[in-house]
Motif scaffolding. Structure first.
Motif, PDB file in Angstrom:
ATOM      1  N   ILE A  24      -4.548 -50.829  87.002  1.00  0.00           N
ATOM      2  CA  ILE A  24      -5.125 -50.078  85.968  1.00  0.00           C
ATOM      3  C   ILE A  24      -4.497 -48.737  86.203  1.00  0.00           C
ATOM      4  N   VAL A  25      -4.066 -48.440  84.847  1.00  0.00           N
ATOM      5  CA  VAL A  25      -3.036 -47.107  84.930  1.00  0.00           C
ATOM      6  C   VAL A  25      -4.104 -45.955  84.389  1.00  0.00           C
ATOM      7  N   LEU A  26      -4.404 -45.004  84.935  1.00  0.00           N
ATOM      8  CA  LEU A  26      -5.182 -43.765  84.614  1.00  0.00           C
ATOM      9  C   LEU A  26      -4.192 -42.743  84.428  1.00  0.00           C
ATOM     10  N   THR A  27      -4.145 -42.103  83.452  1.00  0.00           N
ATOM     11  CA  THR A  27      -3.255 -41.274  83.056  1.00  0.00           C
ATOM     12  C   THR A  27      -4.020 -40.044  82.125  1.00  0.00           C
ATOM     13  N   GLY A  28      -3.034 -38.818  81.691  1.00  0.00           N
ATOM     14  CA  GLY A  28      -3.424 -38.011  80.841  1.00  0.00           C
ATOM     15  C   GLY A  28      -2.988 -36.663  81.329  1.00  0.00           C
ATOM     16  N   PRO A  29      -3.398 -35.621  80.562  1.00  0.00           N
ATOM     17  CA  PRO A  29      -2.597 -34.141  81.007  1.00  0.00           C
ATOM     18  C   PRO A  29      -2.914 -33.711  82.155  1.00  0.00           C
ATOM     19  N   SER A  30      -2.189 -32.862  82.674  1.00  0.00           N
ATOM     20  CA  SER A  30      -2.468 -32.024  83.873  1.00  0.00           C
ATOM     21  C   SER A  30      -3.867 -31.235  83.616  1.00  0.00           C
ATOM     22  N   GLY A  31      -4.825 -31.100  84.584  1.00  0.00           N
ATOM     23  CA  GLY A  31      -5.824 -30.215  84.345  1.00  0.00           C
ATOM     24  C   GLY A  31      -6.870 -31.142  83.494  1.00  0.00           C
ATOM     25  N   VAL A  32      -6.644 -32.365  83.350  1.00  0.00           N
ATOM     26  CA  VAL A  32      -7.910 -33.009  82.372  1.00  0.00           C
ATOM     27  C   VAL A  32      -8.948 -33.525  83.112  1.00  0.00           C
ATOM     28  N   GLY A  33      -8.711 -33.554  84.416  1.00  0.00           N
ATOM     29  CA  GLY A  33      -9.668 -34.154  85.270  1.00  0.00           C
ATOM     30  C   GLY A  33      -9.707 -35.555  85.869  1.00  0.00           C
ATOM     31  N   LYS A  34      -8.554 -35.944  85.959  1.00  0.00           N
ATOM     32  CA  LYS A  34      -8.348 -37.307  86.290  1.00  0.00           C
ATOM     33  C   LYS A  34      -8.806 -37.603  87.946  1.00  0.00           C
ATOM     34  N   GLY A  35      -8.228 -36.823  88.725  1.00  0.00           N
ATOM     35  CA  GLY A  35      -8.662 -36.692  90.031  1.00  0.00           C
ATOM     36  C   GLY A  35     -10.176 -36.954  90.326  1.00  0.00           C
ATOM     37  N   THR A  36     -10.677 -36.256  89.747  1.00  0.00           N
ATOM     38  CA  THR A  36     -12.161 -36.004  89.838  1.00  0.00           C
ATOM     39  C   THR A  36     -12.739 -37.059  89.445  1.00  0.00           C
ATOM     40  N   LEU A  37     -12.451 -37.649  88.213  1.00  0.00           N
ATOM     41  CA  LEU A  37     -12.918 -38.882  87.736  1.00  0.00           C
ATOM     42  C   LEU A  37     -12.844 -40.013  88.651  1.00  0.00           C
ATOM     43  N   LEU A  38     -11.567 -40.073  88.969  1.00  0.00           N
ATOM     44  CA  LEU A  38     -11.265 -41.315  89.959  1.00  0.00           C
ATOM     45  C   LEU A  38     -11.963 -41.222  91.271  1.00  0.00           C
ATOM     46  N   ARG A  39     -12.091 -39.929  92.039  1.00  0.00           N
ATOM     47  CA  ARG A  39     -12.752 -39.878  93.109  1.00  0.00           C
ATOM     48  C   ARG A  39     -14.267 -40.299  92.991  1.00  0.00           C
ATOM     49  N   ALA A  40     -14.769 -40.036  91.628  1.00  0.00           N
ATOM     50  CA  ALA A  40     -16.278 -40.450  91.468  1.00  0.00           C
ATOM     51  C   ALA A  40     -16.292 -42.180  91.431  1.00  0.00           C
ATOM     52  N   LEU A  41     -15.141 -42.662  90.801  1.00  0.00           N
ATOM     53  CA  LEU A  41     -15.270 -44.149  90.669  1.00  0.00           C
ATOM     54  C   LEU A  41     -15.191 -44.861  92.017  1.00  0.00           C
ATOM     55  N   LEU A  42     -14.289 -44.220  92.789  1.00  0.00           N
ATOM     56  CA  LEU A  42     -13.905 -44.831  94.083  1.00  0.00           C
ATOM     57  C   LEU A  42     -15.339 -44.439  94.912  1.00  0.00           C
ATOM     58  N   GLN A  43     -16.014 -43.596  94.879  1.00  0.00           N
ATOM     59  CA  GLN A  43     -17.158 -43.301  95.608  1.00  0.00           C
ATOM     60  C   GLN A  43     -18.359 -44.426  95.221  1.00  0.00           C
ATOM     61  N   PRO A  46     -16.656 -48.743  96.002  1.00  0.00           N
ATOM     62  CA  PRO A  46     -15.520 -49.284  97.266  1.00  0.00           C
ATOM     63  C   PRO A  46     -14.854 -50.290  97.096  1.00  0.00           C
ATOM     64  N   GLU A  47     -14.999 -51.353  96.260  1.00  0.00           N
ATOM     65  CA  GLU A  47     -14.123 -52.469  95.973  1.00  0.00           C
ATOM     66  C   GLU A  47     -12.741 -52.000  95.074  1.00  0.00           C
ATOM     67  N   LEU A  48     -12.678 -50.799  94.585  1.00  0.00           N
ATOM     68  CA  LEU A  48     -11.623 -50.464  93.836  1.00  0.00           C
ATOM     69  C   LEU A  48     -10.414 -50.134  94.880  1.00  0.00           C
ATOM     70  N   TYR A  49      -9.285 -50.398  94.799  1.00  0.00           N
ATOM     71  CA  TYR A  49      -8.172 -49.976  95.683  1.00  0.00           C
ATOM     72  C   TYR A  49      -7.415 -48.684  94.994  1.00  0.00           C
ATOM     73  N   TYR A  50      -7.249 -47.521  95.637  1.00  0.00           N
ATOM     74  CA  TYR A  50      -6.535 -46.448  94.840  1.00  0.00           C
ATOM     75  C   TYR A  50      -5.079 -46.532  95.651  1.00  0.00           C
ATOM     76  N   SER A  51      -4.197 -46.398  94.861  1.00  0.00           N
ATOM     77  CA  SER A  51      -2.789 -46.431  95.377  1.00  0.00           C
ATOM     78  C   SER A  51      -2.455 -44.827  95.615  1.00  0.00           C
ATOM     79  N   VAL A  52      -2.436 -44.505  96.656  1.00  0.00           N
ATOM     80  CA  VAL A  52      -1.999 -43.026  97.099  1.00  0.00           C
ATOM     81  C   VAL A  52      -0.361 -42.991  96.816  1.00  0.00           C
ATOM     82  N   SER A  53      -0.251 -41.806  95.844  1.00  0.00           N
ATOM     83  CA  SER A  53       1.115 -41.525  95.460  1.00  0.00           C
ATOM     84  C   SER A  53       1.870 -40.796  96.443  1.00  0.00           C
ATOM     85  N   MET A  54       3.235 -40.684  96.255  1.00  0.00           N
ATOM     86  CA  MET A  54       3.899 -39.834  97.223  1.00  0.00           C
ATOM     87  C   MET A  54       4.571 -38.792  96.294  1.00  0.00           C
TER      88      MET A  54
END
Length: 200
Positions: A24-43, A46-54
């Motif tokens: 699953i690829v999640l994208t959007g402009p900076s500041g749109v709230g991607k990270g906050t949404l993803l944290r809620a989904l992962l919480q 927990p069966e989702l696997y989040y790939s940590v970027s470098m």
């Protein structure tokens, strides 16, 4: 002056993922709230696997190495690019960002639902290499609201904010390239829309 890298920005082509797993690829402009949404989904899932970027950018307050990002030097990142260690990578706002390939391939191969939160350029690379990846674009309710959110973070200089806003305009124009578009207006509604899309 930007340094020339050993190989061009791009994804490493590999075999299509087995049908048991899903990327699953999640994208959007900076500041749109991607990270906050993803944290809620992962919480909630927990069966989702989040790939940590470098990334080569400096950690923001509260960010933990290995949890939010792997923070590395430009020299280290360029070494990994040369060794083809990234599934995708790109330069954004003066810093490199990339997805370490081995962990993603292993998790998808084991049947996991793997989520990447990446920038537009990386999302395009993934779509080219892995057409079966499901892509989601998060939109702001308006451009004015996006600017308000970016400024509200108080994490960037005025010049960096200007770059992010200019880039955001270009990214929003690309929203139609994605499988699904979701407007992040009301947070809870947006999370539920993502859950409906991912889990039916």
């Amino acid at each position: 002056m930007m340094q020339v890298l050993p190989i061009q920005s791009g994804a490493t082509t590999t075999k299509e993922f087995p049908s048991s797993g899903r990327l699953i690829v999640l994208t959007g402009p900076s500041g749109v709230g991607k990270g906050t949404l993803l944290r809620a989904l992962l919480q909630r899932h927990p069966e989702l696997y989040y790939s940590v970027s470098m990334t080569t950018r400096s950690p923001r307050p509260g960010e933990i190495n290995g949890k939010h990002y792997y923070f590395v030097s430009r020299a280290k990142f360029e070494q990994l690019v040369a060794q083809r260690e990234f599934l995708e990578w790109a330069e954004f706002a003066g810093n490199y960002y990339g997805t370490p390939r081995e962990a993603v391939l292993n998790q998808v191969g084991s049947g996991k639902l793997v989520v990447l939160e990446i920038e537009l350029e990386g999302a395009r690379q993934i779509r080219t290499s892995f057409p079966s990846a499901h892509s989601i674009f998060i939109l702001p309710p308006s451009f004015d609201e996006l600017e308000k959110r970016i400024r509200g973070r108080a994490q960037d200089s005025e010049a960096a904010i200007a770059r992010r806003l200019q880039r955001a305009q270009e990214e929003i124009k690309a929203a139609d390239e994605f499988d699904i578009k979701i407007v992040n207006d009301d947070f809870e509604t947006t999370v539920k829309a993502l859950e409906a899309d991912l889990f039916g």
